[in-house]
Design a protein around this motif. Structure first.
Motif, PDB file in Angstrom:
ATOM      1  N   PRO A  98       3.841   2.434   9.683  1.00 29.06           N
ATOM      2  CA  PRO A  98       2.849   1.748  10.527  1.00 29.06           C
ATOM      3  C   PRO A  98       2.142   0.576   9.832  1.00 29.06           C
ATOM      4  O   PRO A  98       1.973  -0.489  10.434  1.00 29.06           O
ATOM      5  CB  PRO A  98       1.864   2.868  10.877  1.00 29.06           C
ATOM      6  CG  PRO A  98       2.688   4.119  10.821  1.00 29.06           C
ATOM      7  CD  PRO A  98       3.670   3.900   9.713  1.00 29.06           C
ATOM      8  N   LEU A  99       1.710   0.771   8.581  1.00 33.44           N
ATOM      9  CA  LEU A  99       0.979  -0.305   7.910  1.00 33.44           C
ATOM     10  C   LEU A  99       1.887  -1.495   7.605  1.00 33.44           C
ATOM     11  O   LEU A  99       1.461  -2.653   7.660  1.00 33.44           O
ATOM     12  CB  LEU A  99       0.340   0.214   6.620  1.00 33.44           C
ATOM     13  CG  LEU A  99      -0.879   1.114   6.785  1.00 33.44           C
ATOM     14  CD1 LEU A  99      -1.364   1.607   5.432  1.00 33.44           C
ATOM     15  CD2 LEU A  99      -1.994   0.375   7.517  1.00 33.44           C
ATOM     16  N   LEU A 100       3.141  -1.226   7.282  1.00 27.90           N
ATOM     17  CA  LEU A 100       4.086  -2.314   7.008  1.00 27.90           C
ATOM     18  C   LEU A 100       4.387  -3.077   8.296  1.00 27.90           C
ATOM     19  O   LEU A 100       4.473  -4.312   8.297  1.00 27.90           O
ATOM     20  CB  LEU A 100       5.371  -1.749   6.407  1.00 27.90           C
ATOM     21  CG  LEU A 100       6.275  -2.728   5.647  1.00 27.90           C
ATOM     22  CD1 LEU A 100       5.506  -3.454   4.558  1.00 27.90           C
ATOM     23  CD2 LEU A 100       7.461  -1.978   5.050  1.00 27.90           C
ATOM     24  N   ALA A 101       4.540  -2.360   9.406  1.00 28.36           N
ATOM     25  CA  ALA A 101       4.729  -3.024  10.702  1.00 28.36           C
ATOM     26  C   ALA A 101       3.498  -3.835  11.075  1.00 28.36           C
ATOM     27  O   ALA A 101       3.605  -4.946  11.617  1.00 28.36           O
ATOM     28  CB  ALA A 101       5.028  -1.976  11.771  1.00 28.36           C
ATOM     29  N   LEU A 102       2.326  -3.300  10.768  1.00 23.07           N
ATOM     30  CA  LEU A 102       1.084  -4.019  11.046  1.00 23.07           C
ATOM     31  C   LEU A 102       1.022  -5.326  10.260  1.00 23.07           C
ATOM     32  O   LEU A 102       0.430  -6.309  10.704  1.00 23.07           O
ATOM     33  CB  LEU A 102      -0.110  -3.136  10.691  1.00 23.07           C
ATOM     34  CG  LEU A 102      -1.498  -3.612  11.128  1.00 23.07           C
ATOM     35  CD1 LEU A 102      -1.602  -3.682  12.643  1.00 23.07           C
ATOM     36  CD2 LEU A 102      -2.578  -2.688  10.562  1.00 23.07           C
ATOM     37  N   VAL A 218      -0.899   0.290  -5.171  1.00 23.26           N
ATOM     38  CA  VAL A 218      -0.221   1.039  -6.237  1.00 23.26           C
ATOM     39  C   VAL A 218      -0.985   2.319  -6.550  1.00 23.26           C
ATOM     40  O   VAL A 218      -0.389   3.395  -6.723  1.00 23.26           O
ATOM     41  CB  VAL A 218      -0.080   0.161  -7.500  1.00 23.26           C
ATOM     42  CG1 VAL A 218       0.400   0.992  -8.691  1.00 23.26           C
ATOM     43  CG2 VAL A 218       0.887  -0.989  -7.229  1.00 23.26           C
ATOM     44  N   ASN A 219      -2.295   2.240  -6.614  1.00 21.36           N
ATOM     45  CA  ASN A 219      -3.096   3.435  -6.900  1.00 21.36           C
ATOM     46  C   ASN A 219      -2.952   4.496  -5.809  1.00 21.36           C
ATOM     47  O   ASN A 219      -3.116   5.694  -6.067  1.00 21.36           O
ATOM     48  CB  ASN A 219      -4.577   3.041  -7.041  1.00 21.36           C
ATOM     49  CG  ASN A 219      -4.849   2.256  -8.305  1.00 21.36           C
ATOM     50  OD1 ASN A 219      -4.124   2.377  -9.290  1.00 21.36           O
ATOM     51  ND2 ASN A 219      -5.884   1.433  -8.290  1.00 21.36           N
ATOM     52  N   GLU A 220      -2.654   4.050  -4.593  1.00 24.23           N
ATOM     53  CA  GLU A 220      -2.482   4.979  -3.476  1.00 24.23           C
ATOM     54  C   GLU A 220      -1.041   5.459  -3.325  1.00 24.23           C
ATOM     55  O   GLU A 220      -0.717   6.144  -2.361  1.00 24.23           O
ATOM     56  CB  GLU A 220      -2.955   4.327  -2.172  1.00 24.23           C
ATOM     57  CG  GLU A 220      -4.454   4.110  -2.105  1.00 24.23           C
ATOM     58  CD  GLU A 220      -5.216   5.417  -2.084  1.00 24.23           C
ATOM     59  OE1 GLU A 220      -4.765   6.373  -1.429  1.00 24.23           O
ATOM     60  OE2 GLU A 220      -6.277   5.489  -2.756  1.00 24.23           O
ATOM     61  N   GLY A 221      -0.161   5.064  -4.268  1.00 24.05           N
ATOM     62  CA  GLY A 221       1.215   5.545  -4.238  1.00 24.05           C
ATOM     63  C   GLY A 221       2.099   4.812  -3.254  1.00 24.05           C
ATOM     64  O   GLY A 221       2.730   5.438  -2.392  1.00 24.05           O
ATOM     65  N   ILE A 222       2.182   3.479  -3.375  1.00 20.54           N
ATOM     66  CA  ILE A 222       2.948   2.684  -2.438  1.00 20.54           C
ATOM     67  C   ILE A 222       4.423   3.085  -2.416  1.00 20.54           C
ATOM     68  O   ILE A 222       5.083   3.056  -1.370  1.00 20.54           O
ATOM     69  CB  ILE A 222       2.805   1.175  -2.770  1.00 20.54           C
ATOM     70  CG1 ILE A 222       3.485   0.326  -1.693  1.00 20.54           C
ATOM     71  CG2 ILE A 222       3.330   0.855  -4.146  1.00 20.54           C
ATOM     72  CD1 ILE A 222       3.257  -1.160  -1.860  1.00 20.54           C
ATOM     73  N   TRP A 223       4.967   3.493  -3.578  1.00 16.57           N
ATOM     74  CA  TRP A 223       6.393   3.832  -3.633  1.00 16.57           C
ATOM     75  C   TRP A 223       6.683   5.128  -2.894  1.00 16.57           C
ATOM     76  O   TRP A 223       7.807   5.341  -2.421  1.00 16.57           O
ATOM     77  CB  TRP A 223       6.850   3.918  -5.089  1.00 16.57           C
ATOM     78  CG  TRP A 223       6.571   2.651  -5.845  1.00 16.57           C
ATOM     79  CD1 TRP A 223       5.728   2.489  -6.898  1.00 16.57           C
ATOM     80  CD2 TRP A 223       7.125   1.355  -5.577  1.00 16.57           C
ATOM     81  NE1 TRP A 223       5.715   1.180  -7.307  1.00 16.57           N
ATOM     82  CE2 TRP A 223       6.560   0.469  -6.524  1.00 16.57           C
ATOM     83  CE3 TRP A 223       8.039   0.866  -4.642  1.00 16.57           C
ATOM     84  CZ2 TRP A 223       6.890  -0.876  -6.547  1.00 16.57           C
ATOM     85  CZ3 TRP A 223       8.363  -0.483  -4.663  1.00 16.57           C
ATOM     86  CH2 TRP A 223       7.791  -1.339  -5.610  1.00 16.57           C
ATOM     87  N   ASP A 224       5.698   5.999  -2.816  1.00 18.49           N
ATOM     88  CA  ASP A 224       5.893   7.246  -2.064  1.00 18.49           C
ATOM     89  C   ASP A 224       5.699   7.029  -0.564  1.00 18.49           C
ATOM     90  O   ASP A 224       6.216   7.801   0.245  1.00 18.49           O
ATOM     91  CB  ASP A 224       4.905   8.319  -2.550  1.00 18.49           C
ATOM     92  CG  ASP A 224       5.142   8.691  -4.015  1.00 18.49           C
ATOM     93  OD1 ASP A 224       6.309   8.641  -4.452  1.00 18.49           O
ATOM     94  OD2 ASP A 224       4.164   9.004  -4.707  1.00 18.49           O
ATOM     95  N   ARG A 225       4.967   6.009  -0.202  1.00 23.94           N
ATOM     96  CA  ARG A 225       4.641   5.779   1.211  1.00 23.94           C
ATOM     97  C   ARG A 225       5.688   4.915   1.918  1.00 23.94           C
ATOM     98  O   ARG A 225       5.748   4.898   3.140  1.00 23.94           O
ATOM     99  CB  ARG A 225       3.265   5.116   1.326  1.00 23.94           C
ATOM    100  CG  ARG A 225       2.141   5.948   0.727  1.00 23.94           C
ATOM    101  CD  ARG A 225       0.807   5.234   0.735  1.00 23.94           C
ATOM    102  NE  ARG A 225       0.289   5.030   2.082  1.00 23.94           N
ATOM    103  CZ  ARG A 225      -0.899   4.472   2.329  1.00 23.94           C
ATOM    104  NH1 ARG A 225      -1.648   4.064   1.327  1.00 23.94           N
ATOM    105  NH2 ARG A 225      -1.309   4.307   3.568  1.00 23.94           N
TER     106      ARG A 225
END
Length: 320
Positions: A98-102, A218-225
């Motif tokens: 959702p955030l990437l689409a946003l 990055v602190n929120e774990g972008i690679w996992d999201r």
């Protein structure tokens, strides 16, 4: 080809890469995120103050006389380009987080970038005066329109566009720009003649904004999201969006303008998207963990537009 490589590795792009690498390897710690945000806001304040100083008022007045060209371009940038970003946001939810689409909707709401639109118009033999004035006017409109348009289409569930955000935008973007315009007749020429100062003040605040925003992601774990397939889908969407921007602005420019130089100016002013506006605005509108992800389509678009625009400009120039 050489021109394309020069644009890819120009100082702004190198600074952007450095900001991304630093955010990945040494992000701003959560405990210092607020301080980082204050530093970014201060740098953005200086950037927009100097933008106000650099933009001569007579350029704005001259641009307003050609309402057909600039009005159509504003409708293209804040209408057609915004709707195409909305289409990716609305229908790409199955492939994109959702955030990437946003982020594509946010990309669509942004104005043109002044420097790139002017440089490529010049390379292609287009109407440079139109390009400069058009991009400048679009950026002025963007300060007032980009955030409200984005928030109105995204809705309250997607972004919290409340009074605190409005105060931040007014304080960090509108106020310094207005102050710059007030002082422009006295100090504008001094600023425009300081080439080294202009280069650094244009680039460093953008780099700081990108670094702070991506650090939060990055602190929120972008690679996992974001999965690998989502990264690929986002890259394909960026290419499609750019193809639509180039083809659409060239066709619309041909229908509305009487000369080839004007059509070229319409093409590049209608295609380029402003990282100089997008990165600072994102740090004001979104929490750091959100801003970094939403900026990904804009950052990718910025890189790819530099690669694609240079050969197009060379091909359009009859002297090349």
């Amino acid at each position: 080809m050489l021109s394309s490589l020069t644009r890819i590795f120009d100082p702004m792009v190198r600074l952007l890469v450095l900001a991304l690498v630093l955010a990945l390897l040494a992000p701003v710690p959560d405990s210092r995120q607020e301080l980082g945000q204050w530093i970014a806001n201060a740098a953005i304040f200086v950037l927009f103050f100097l933008n106000g100083l650099r933009l001569p008022r007579d350029q704005v007045r001259r641009g307003l006389t050609d309402w057909r060209f600039h009005g159509a371009l504003a409708l293209w940038v804040f209408g057609a380009m915004l709707l195409s970003g909305w289409a990716i946001y609305e229908f790409g939810g199955g492939l994109l987080p959702p955030l990437l689409a946003l982020g594509f909707l946010y990309l669509g709401a942004l104005p043109s970038t002044i420097q790139s639109a002017t440089v490529y118009t010049s390379m292609a033999g287009g109407n440079i005066a139109h390009a400069v004035v058009a991009a400048a006017l679009l950026n002025i409109l963007g300060v007032f329109l980009s955030a409200p348009l984005f928030a109105a289409i995204a809705g309250g569930d997607a972004v919290a566009f409340h009074s605190e955000v409005l105060v931040k935008i007014a304080t960090v973007l509108l106020l310094p720009f207005a102050l710059g315009q007030i002082l422009q007749p006295r100090f504008g020429e001094i600023i425009t003649q300081s080439a080294a100062l202009t280069r650094w003040t244009d680039r460093v605040p953008i780099g700081i904004a990108v670094y702070v925003a991506m650090s939060g992601a990055v602190n929120e774990g972008i690679w996992d999201r974001i999965s690998g397939s989502a990264w690929i889908a986002a890259l394909i969407a960026v290419f499609l969006y750019l193809a639509y921007a180039i083809a659409g602005s060239w066709v619309v420019g041909g229908l509305l303008t009487k000369s080839r130089p004007d059509r070229i100016a319409f093409l590049f002013a209608g295609t380029q998207k402003s990282l100089a506006m997008g990165a600072p605005l994102a740090t004001l509108m979104f929490d750091p963990a959100v801003a970094g992800i939403i900026l990904i389509p804009l950052i990718a678009y910025h890189f790819i537009q530099l690669v694609v625009a240079a050969p197009i400009a060379s091909r359009l120039n009859p002297a090349s």
